[in-house]
Design a protein around this motif. Structure first.
Motif, PDB file in Angstrom:
ATOM      1  N   THR A  10       0.823  -1.211   0.000  1.00  0.00           N
ATOM      2  CA  THR A  10       0.000   0.000   0.000  1.00  0.00           C
ATOM      3  C   THR A  10       0.858   1.261   0.000  1.00  0.00           C
ATOM      4  OG1 THR A  10      -1.797  -1.181   1.101  1.00  0.00           O
ATOM      5  CG2 THR A  10      -1.818   1.223   1.252  1.00  0.00           C
ATOM      6  N   ARG A  14       0.244   4.008  -2.839  1.00  0.00           N
ATOM      7  CA  ARG A  14      -0.073   5.426  -2.603  1.00  0.00           C
ATOM      8  C   ARG A  14       0.960   6.335  -3.283  1.00  0.00           C
ATOM      9  NH1 ARG A  14      -3.618   7.004   1.554  1.00  0.00           N
ATOM     10  NH2 ARG A  14      -5.120   5.308   1.885  1.00  0.00           N
ATOM     11  N   TRP A  43      -1.962  -4.833   4.077  1.00  0.00           N
ATOM     12  CA  TRP A  43      -1.717  -3.558   3.393  1.00  0.00           C
ATOM     13  C   TRP A  43      -1.078  -3.845   2.031  1.00  0.00           C
ATOM     14  CZ3 TRP A  43      -4.703  -1.957   6.779  1.00  0.00           C
ATOM     15  CH2 TRP A  43      -4.450  -1.941   8.148  1.00  0.00           C
ATOM     16  N   THR A 161      -2.681  -0.113  13.729  1.00  0.00           N
ATOM     17  CA  THR A 161      -3.593   0.032  12.601  1.00  0.00           C
ATOM     18  C   THR A 161      -4.039   1.482  12.449  1.00  0.00           C
ATOM     19  OG1 THR A 161      -4.348  -2.218  13.028  1.00  0.00           O
ATOM     20  CG2 THR A 161      -5.709  -0.869  11.569  1.00  0.00           C
ATOM     21  N   ASP A 162      -4.367   2.129  13.565  1.00  0.00           N
ATOM     22  CA  ASP A 162      -4.732   3.550  13.520  1.00  0.00           C
ATOM     23  C   ASP A 162      -3.590   4.381  12.939  1.00  0.00           C
ATOM     24  OD1 ASP A 162      -7.204   3.066  14.819  1.00  0.00           O
ATOM     25  OD2 ASP A 162      -6.243   3.212  16.795  1.00  0.00           O
ATOM     26  N   PHE A 164      -1.106   3.388  11.043  1.00  0.00           N
ATOM     27  CA  PHE A 164      -0.923   3.101   9.619  1.00  0.00           C
ATOM     28  C   PHE A 164      -1.832   3.991   8.778  1.00  0.00           C
ATOM     29  CE2 PHE A 164      -2.897   1.088   5.956  1.00  0.00           C
ATOM     30  CZ  PHE A 164      -1.799   1.004   5.105  1.00  0.00           C
ATOM     31  N   HIS A 165      -3.122   3.999   9.095  1.00  0.00           N
ATOM     32  CA  HIS A 165      -4.062   4.782   8.286  1.00  0.00           C
ATOM     33  C   HIS A 165      -3.732   6.272   8.339  1.00  0.00           C
ATOM     34  CE1 HIS A 165      -6.614   1.515   7.075  1.00  0.00           C
ATOM     35  NE2 HIS A 165      -6.767   1.110   8.320  1.00  0.00           N
ATOM     36  N   ARG A 166      -3.292   6.737   9.484  1.00  0.00           N
ATOM     37  CA  ARG A 166      -2.995   8.160   9.630  1.00  0.00           C
ATOM     38  C   ARG A 166      -1.734   8.545   8.861  1.00  0.00           C
ATOM     39  NH1 ARG A 166      -3.329   9.087  15.601  1.00  0.00           N
ATOM     40  NH2 ARG A 166      -5.309   8.033  15.256  1.00  0.00           N
ATOM     41  N   VAL A 168      -0.254   6.716   6.278  1.00  0.00           N
ATOM     42  CA  VAL A 168      -0.309   6.431   4.842  1.00  0.00           C
ATOM     43  C   VAL A 168      -1.021   7.562   4.099  1.00  0.00           C
ATOM     44  CG1 VAL A 168      -2.492   5.130   4.654  1.00  0.00           C
ATOM     45  CG2 VAL A 168      -0.530   4.466   3.255  1.00  0.00           C
ATOM     46  N   ASP A 169      -1.905   8.270   4.789  1.00  0.00           N
ATOM     47  CA  ASP A 169      -2.569   9.421   4.177  1.00  0.00           C
ATOM     48  C   ASP A 169      -1.622  10.604   3.965  1.00  0.00           C
ATOM     49  OD1 ASP A 169      -5.002   8.145   3.950  1.00  0.00           O
ATOM     50  OD2 ASP A 169      -5.852   9.008   5.773  1.00  0.00           O
TER      51      ASP A 169
END
Length: 315
Positions: A10, A14, A43, A161-162, A164-166, A168-169
């Motif tokens: 991922t 991205r 991911w 996990t939180d 990662f999402h924060r 990767v953005d």
């Protein structure tokens, strides 16, 4: 600028999307074949699939050490290479080939947490913020001069996990801003402070094994750092592996031997923790939810029907 990209999963997906959206030309993409490694099955957005969708030539490689790959990169005539989550070392014949060198995107705030799985290690260690760094690749892994960084805070209940999402953005804007600086001649490269650097190895199953001599607050972070879909923190109960899905630090102080299944507290079961637990001055770890080897997830009070016995590192 003409761009060649090296990337995977991922993070690489991205990065490639940001390059495709940037207005710069993507001449070639190099990515790894799909892997069954536990940390590479998650991911796993396909870099190759995205490149194919946009008609960008793709090469699949485990290592970038063959003449065909070097020839393909040269023929692409890149002004810059952009890399993100390329899992092996790039040789200088590649990273120094373009006139602007190679821009590597790394998911930590370098110089700390160079290497692998930086978000997991940072959460285990109680860092207050994490982020992403754009830096120039050189012969030392993740040690090149820094161009840009973006950061986000770590909250008291955040999981890996939180984070990662924060983080990767952050990749798309970071890549776009970095290319704008390089192409306009406004890039300022800052050498890393090597006195602050740290390098972490690839994670393996051994790295998820719970050590009950750690203090409860460290164990609570250890559990959050290995949240689904990551491989969970685990221990052994009555000879069988038991995954700890959710936990918190106890309100009370509990003395005894680390790993002892002691008493119910609120919505969980206290396990004695800490090398100095014999003092009776330390909190324990309240295990809230567990998962057995056959995948059954239970509230800890349902699983631990009686108190007593020990959780151990080995069967």
């Amino acid at each position: 600028m003409r761009v060649v990209m090296f990337g995977y999963q991922t993070w690489g997906h991205r990065t490639l999307q940001a390059l495709l959206d940037s207005g710069h030309g993507v001449a070639l993409v190099v990515t790894h074949p799909r892997s069954e490694h536990a940390y590479e099955r998650i991911w796993s957005d396909s870099v190759a699939g995205l490149a194919d969708k946009h008609g960008v030539p793709v090469l699949l490689r485990n290592r970038p050490d063959d003449a065909e790959l070097l020839r393909a990169v040269r023929e692409a005539e890149p002004d810059i290479i952009v890399a993100n989550n390329w899992r092996t070392w790039l040789p200088p014949e590649i990273f120094d080939l373009p006139r602007h060198g190679t821009l590597n995107i790394h998911d930590s705030l370098l110089p700390a947490y160079a290497g692998f799985s930086p978000l997991i290690w940072a959460l285990i260690n109680g860092e207050k913020e994490v982020g992403v760094t754009a830096h120039r690749m050189n012969a030392e892994l993740d040690m090149g001069d820094i161009l840009l960084q973006r950061r986000v805070p770590v909250g008291p209940a955040d999981t890996a996990t939180d984070l990662f999402h924060r983080t990767v953005d952050l990749i798309g804007p970071l890549v776009a801003d970095s290319l704008d600086l390089v192409s306009s001649g406004r890039a300022v490269w800052t050498p890393q402070d090597t006195a602050r650097s740290s390098f972490f190895h690839k994670r393996s199953p051994e790295d998820s094994r719970i050590d009950w001599t750690w203090p409860a607050d460290a164990l609570e972070r250890f559990v959050r750092a290995q949240s689904d879909p990551y491989p969970n923190a685990f221990t052994h109960h009555r000879g069988r592996r038991l995954r700890i899905v959710s936990a918190r630090v106890s309100r009370g102080r509990y003395g005894g031997t680390p790993g002892r299944i002691f008493i119910r507290e609120g919505d969980g079961v206290v396990v004695v923790a800490g090398a100095e637990a014999r003092s009776g001055r330390l909190p324990g770890l309240v295990v809230r939810r567990v998962r057995t080897e056959d995948g059954l997830e239970l509230a800890a009070p349902e699983y631990f029907r009686t108190m007593g016995g020990y959780l151990t590192g080995r069967p």
